[in-house]
Scaffold this motif. Structure first.
Motif, PDB file in Angstrom:
ATOM      1  N   ASP A  50      54.834  -3.409 -95.137  1.00  0.00           N
ATOM      2  CA  ASP A  50      55.388  -4.712 -95.499  1.00  0.00           C
ATOM      3  C   ASP A  50      55.738  -5.453 -94.210  1.00  0.00           C
ATOM      4  N   HIS A  67      45.364 -14.228-102.802  1.00  0.00           N
ATOM      5  CA  HIS A  67      46.330 -14.967-101.996  1.00  0.00           C
ATOM      6  C   HIS A  67      46.530 -14.308-100.642  1.00  0.00           C
ATOM      7  N   TYR A  79      49.115 -13.027 -97.575  1.00  0.00           N
ATOM      8  CA  TYR A  79      50.473 -12.521 -97.389  1.00  0.00           C
ATOM      9  C   TYR A  79      51.148 -13.440 -96.370  1.00  0.00           C
ATOM     10  N   ASP A 122      46.632  -0.976 -93.105  1.00  0.00           N
ATOM     11  CA  ASP A 122      47.328  -0.421 -94.270  1.00  0.00           C
ATOM     12  C   ASP A 122      46.829   0.956 -94.664  1.00  0.00           C
ATOM     13  N   LYS A 163      44.808  -6.416 -97.386  1.00  0.00           N
ATOM     14  CA  LYS A 163      46.089  -5.774 -97.691  1.00  0.00           C
ATOM     15  C   LYS A 163      47.058  -5.774 -96.507  1.00  0.00           C
ATOM     16  N   HIS A 204      45.602 -10.467 -99.827  1.00  0.00           N
ATOM     17  CA  HIS A 204      45.635  -9.528-100.953  1.00  0.00           C
ATOM     18  C   HIS A 204      44.213  -9.226-101.408  1.00  0.00           C
ATOM     19  N   TYR A 205      43.996  -7.985-101.845  1.00  0.00           N
ATOM     20  CA  TYR A 205      42.698  -7.605-102.410  1.00  0.00           C
ATOM     21  C   TYR A 205      42.932  -6.672-103.582  1.00  0.00           C
ATOM     22  N   ASP A 206      42.394  -7.047-104.743  1.00  0.00           N
ATOM     23  CA  ASP A 206      42.545  -6.211-105.928  1.00  0.00           C
ATOM     24  C   ASP A 206      41.407  -6.504-106.902  1.00  0.00           C
TER      25      ASP A 206
END
Length: 205
Positions: free
Chosen positions: A190, A89, A91, A170, A15, A19-21
């Motif tokens: 960001d 993906h 960042y 984060d 993060k 990306h991690y989800d």
């Protein structure tokens, strides 16, 4: 602007750089939103997953949950099986910042809560993870953020001066943990905010 000279920059990974989800594969496996949210709240929870980041083997982790939720065995095993989909993906702008810092010959390392085996996969998926001087992976050392010991180990292993170190994460808890270890630390939200935070610490890109 801070008057402290920053000599070392430490990046978190999930993060911040990638990306991690976990919802990404499970949106397919458990299409119903309410059921999927229940599953993450009661079966494959954050607290369960963080123990793999601390070093617990996936086989043991799966066995514990399957014993408690035998009807959910396939969904439980799917967490590790489909893990690569969860890191969908990079960042790009954050990675570009890190690459610029390295190109400026600044001392860049990484400190991450990550299971040891999935981190090996992440390195193959995202080759830029090999660019910094090194990394402390929680699952390899048996410690996790925000435990003070992992920041102290990272400092020792990489020869960092805590007062001259800037950490980027984060998680508010992890940022606070770094500050308790004597580091400077900023909360990542960001890339533009990160640029301004770096500038505030005297680091121009």
């Amino acid at each position: 602007m801070s008057s402290i000279e920053i000599r070392h920059i430490v990046f978190d990974i999930g993060k911040v750089l990638i990306h991690y989800d976990p919802h990404i594969p499970y949106a397919r496996l458990i299409p119903d939103d309410a059921e999927r949210n229940w599953f993450f709240a009661n079966v494959c929870t954050h607290d369960w997953n963080i123990e793999q980041d601390r070093g617990r083997a996936w086989q043991e982790a799966e066995a514990l949950l399957i014993a408690a939720h035998p009807d959910r065995s396939e969904h439980i095993r799917a967490f590790r099986k489909h893990w690569h989909e969860m890191v969908s993906h990079a960042y790009v702008e954050s990675v570009a910042i890190m690459e610029t810092l390295i190109a400026q010959q600044r001392d860049v390392t990484m400190l991450t809560n990550f299971a040891a085996d999935t981190f090996k996969e992440a390195r193959k998926l995202f080759p830029f993870l090999d660019m910094p001087r090194g990394v402390t992976v929680s699952g390899e050392v048996g410690l996790i953020k925000p435990d003070l010991a992992i920041y102290e180990k990272h400092s020792r292993d990489f020869g960092l001066a805590p007062a001259h170190t800037l950490f980027i994460d984060d998680s508010t808890a992890n940022v606070e943990g770094a500050r308790l270890a004597g580091w400077n630390a900023v909360l990542f939200t960001d890339p533009e905010k990160l640029k301004s935070d770096l500038a505030a610490h005297g680091i121009a890109l």
